[in-house]
Scaffold this motif. Structure first.
Motif, short mmCIF file in Angstrom:
data_model
loop_
_atom_site.label_atom_id
_atom_site.label_comp_id
_atom_site.label_asym_id
_atom_site.label_seq_id
_atom_site.Cartn_x
_atom_site.Cartn_y
_atom_site.Cartn_z
N LEU A 1 10.54 1.51 2.74
CA LEU A 1 9.33 1.04 3.40
C LEU A 1 9.04 1.91 4.62
CD1 LEU A 1 10.21 -1.48 1.71
CD2 LEU A 1 9.18 -2.84 3.51
N SER A 2 7.77 2.22 4.82
CA SER A 2 7.38 2.99 6.00
C SER A 2 7.12 2.07 7.18
CB SER A 2 6.12 3.81 5.71
OG SER A 2 5.04 2.95 5.38
N ARG A 3 6.58 0.87 6.88
CA ARG A 3 6.25 -0.05 7.96
C ARG A 3 5.99 -1.44 7.41
NH1 ARG A 3 1.10 2.34 7.11
NH2 ARG A 3 -0.52 0.75 7.04
N VAL A 4 5.99 -2.39 8.32
CA VAL A 4 5.63 -3.78 8.01
C VAL A 4 4.57 -4.19 9.01
CG1 VAL A 4 6.45 -6.16 7.92
CG2 VAL A 4 7.94 -4.32 7.12
N ASP A 5 3.43 -4.64 8.51
CA ASP A 5 2.36 -5.15 9.36
C ASP A 5 2.31 -6.66 9.17
OD1 ASP A 5 1.57 -2.54 10.13
OD2 ASP A 5 0.37 -2.36 8.31
N ILE A 6 2.23 -7.40 10.27
CA ILE A 6 2.20 -8.86 10.20
C ILE A 6 0.94 -9.38 10.87
CG2 ILE A 6 3.34 -11.01 10.90
CD1 ILE A 6 5.98 -9.50 10.90
N ARG A 7 0.23 -10.25 10.15
CA ARG A 7 -0.89 -10.98 10.74
C ARG A 7 -0.52 -12.46 10.70
NH1 ARG A 7 -6.32 -10.89 7.74
NH2 ARG A 7 -5.95 -13.05 7.25
N ILE A 8 -0.41 -13.06 11.88
CA ILE A 8 -0.08 -14.47 11.98
C ILE A 8 -1.35 -15.27 11.68
CG2 ILE A 8 0.78 -16.31 13.48
CD1 ILE A 8 2.90 -14.19 12.77
N SER A 9 -1.27 -16.12 10.66
CA SER A 9 -2.44 -16.87 10.20
C SER A 9 -2.47 -18.30 10.71
CB SER A 9 -2.49 -16.87 8.67
OG SER A 9 -1.34 -17.51 8.16
N ASN B 1 0.85 -1.19 0.00
CA ASN B 1 0.00 0.00 0.00
C ASN B 1 0.88 1.23 0.00
OD1 ASN B 1 -2.74 -1.17 0.37
ND2 ASN B 1 -1.80 -1.99 2.21
N ASP B 2 0.34 2.32 -0.54
CA ASP B 2 1.04 3.60 -0.50
C ASP B 2 0.82 4.21 0.88
OD1 ASP B 2 2.09 6.13 -0.83
OD2 ASP B 2 0.75 6.72 -2.44
N ASP B 3 1.88 4.63 1.51
CA ASP B 3 1.81 5.25 2.83
C ASP B 3 2.55 6.58 2.79
OD1 ASP B 3 1.30 5.63 5.55
OD2 ASP B 3 2.99 4.40 6.19
N GLY B 4 1.90 7.58 2.24
CA GLY B 4 2.52 8.91 2.16
C GLY B 4 3.75 8.94 1.27
N GLY B 5 3.73 8.19 0.18
CA GLY B 5 4.86 8.17 -0.74
C GLY B 5 5.84 7.04 -0.48
N LEU B 6 5.72 6.39 0.64
CA LEU B 6 6.55 5.22 0.94
C LEU B 6 5.69 3.97 0.80
CD1 LEU B 6 8.45 6.52 4.10
CD2 LEU B 6 9.27 6.45 1.75
N LEU B 7 6.32 2.82 0.84
CA LEU B 7 5.60 1.56 0.72
C LEU B 7 5.32 0.97 2.09
CD1 LEU B 7 7.58 -0.12 -2.20
CD2 LEU B 7 5.25 0.77 -2.27
N ALA B 8 4.10 0.58 2.30
CA ALA B 8 3.71 -0.15 3.52
C ALA B 8 3.49 -1.60 3.11
CB ALA B 8 2.44 0.44 4.12
N LEU B 9 4.12 -2.51 3.82
CA LEU B 9 4.04 -3.93 3.52
C LEU B 9 3.13 -4.61 4.52
CD1 LEU B 9 5.00 -6.56 2.13
CD2 LEU B 9 7.03 -6.47 3.61
N SER B 10 2.15 -5.35 4.03
CA SER B 10 1.26 -6.14 4.88
C SER B 10 1.49 -7.61 4.58
CB SER B 10 -0.20 -5.79 4.62
OG SER B 10 -0.46 -4.46 4.97
#
Length: 122
Positions: free
Chosen positions: A103-111, A44-53
């Motif tokens: 990258l601005s951030r990395v979000d992790i959802r444990i599945s 996703n775009d996060d203010g010009g940086l990449l956010a990784l999910s």
């Protein structure tokens, strides 16, 4: 003897979303002890940086092995929550290192959990 200065060439270099996704999946797999094919990555775009999910399982020791050796949890990096938090920084650093992407951030959802050592309880 000094080396001649390298002059940048005109043009564009681009890394495809597919290539970035492959790098992110590999970095997450490495950090969490699972197969890259089991990791889902979205950008996703996060203010010009990449956010990784990421949506991914995480490697855990079998309950039998933990009963035999309670230090197995610590050997893998501690509880799942602590490992996921630590993995965020590791994945961000590794993806940036390999791709050069900001990258601005990395979000992790444990599945789920991927048991790392088998054996049935008898």
């Amino acid at each position: 003897m000094s080396l001649p200065a390298v002059r940048p060439l005109a043009g564009h270099n681009r890394i495809s979303t597919q290539a970035l996704t492959s790098v992110a999946r590999a970095a997450a797999a490495e950090a969490l002890g699972v197969a890259a094919q089991d990791v889902r990555a979205d950008w996703n775009d996060d203010g010009g940086l990449l956010a990784l999910s990421l949506v991914t399982p995480i490697a855990v020791p079998s309950l039998t092995s933990v009963l035999r050796d309670p230090h197995r949890v610590a050997a893998l990096g501690g509880p799942i929550w602590d490992r996921a938090v630590a993995a965020k920084a590791q994945i961000l650093r590794r993806v940036t290192e390999l791709s050069g992407a900001q990258l601005s951030r990395v979000d992790i959802r444990i599945s789920g959990a991927s048991v790392t050592d088998g054996g049935r309880v008898r």
